[in-house]
Write an enzyme that holds these catalytic residues in place. Structure first.
Site, short mmCIF file in Angstrom:
data_model
loop_
_atom_site.label_atom_id
_atom_site.label_comp_id
_atom_site.label_asym_id
_atom_site.label_seq_id
_atom_site.Cartn_x
_atom_site.Cartn_y
_atom_site.Cartn_z
N ARG A 58 -3.36 -1.66 -3.09
CA ARG A 58 -3.07 -0.86 -4.28
C ARG A 58 -2.12 -1.58 -5.23
NH1 ARG A 58 -1.61 4.01 -0.75
NH2 ARG A 58 -2.17 2.57 0.89
N GLU A 95 4.87 0.43 13.20
CA GLU A 95 5.30 1.36 14.23
C GLU A 95 4.88 0.84 15.62
OE1 GLU A 95 4.24 5.28 13.16
OE2 GLU A 95 5.15 6.15 14.95
#
Ligand code: AMP
Length: 175
Positions: A58, A95
């Site tokens: 993006r 994560e």
């Protein structure tokens, strides 16, 4: 016209507990898209910027528009294995596990002043890896701009602590 209302929130995407901030609705709205690009550029108009670097994917859309508006070149920072020529790379923690971003070794000249662009800053892990990469190439990251900040995750402050002036346009609570 409120930029925040141009962003769509998808709850529990891509996994439970995440509020996904979807900018495709902003990109599809010509006034919101122009306003976001104008606001990202505005503090840096008249300052010397040699290139804009955008983070896949993006950050390419917004960063390309910002580079066009500043009349400077664009540097794509891509996921590992996508760029065809010799690359520099930087790892960052996810994560679970790690990820790597790359740039072409000759995408910036030493001493060039670069503005970093992405749609959103959360923990700042991606942006700090981008900073490491650009600094490895000898570039000076003089500004970073994000449409969305998730301030509770502290990424914008981390990037500022690393010496980069950060501009964000709107903030959402939580993750
Ligand atoms: P971070 O490295 O934690 O700052 O995460 C920033 C990157 O992950 C950006 O490239 C964002 O596009 C994406 N991202 C992280 N959290 C979200 C979210 N809640 N909604 C949309 N994109 C996100």
């Amino acid at each position: 016209m409120d930029l925040k209302t141009a962003i769509r929130t998808i709850a529990d995407h891509p996994k439970p507990g995440i509020m996904f901030r979807d900018i495709t609705t902003l990109l599809g709205d010509p006034r919101a898209f122009r306003r976001a690009v104008d606001e990202l550029v505005q503090p840096f108009a008249g300052r010397k910027i040699d290139k804009v670097a955008g983070i896949e994917a993006r950050g390419f859309i917004l960063g390309g528009a910002v580079a066009h508006q500043l009349s400077v070149g664009f540097v794509p920072l891509r996921k590992k294995g996508k760029l065809p020529h010799k690359t520099l790379s930087a790892d960052y923690a996810l994560e679970y596990g790690t990820d790597t971003i790359e740039m072409h070794v000759d995408a910036c000249q030493a001493g060039e002043k670069v503005m970093l662009i992405d749609d959103l800053i959360a923990t700042g892990g991606t942006a700090l890896a981008a900073l490491e990469l650009l600094r490895k190439a000898g570039a000076e990251v003089v500004a970073a701009g994000f449409v969305i900040d998730l301030p509770e995750l502290g990424g914008a402050d981390r990037l500022r602590a690393a010496g980069v002036p950060v501009q964000t346009l709107i903030a959402f609570e939580g993750h």
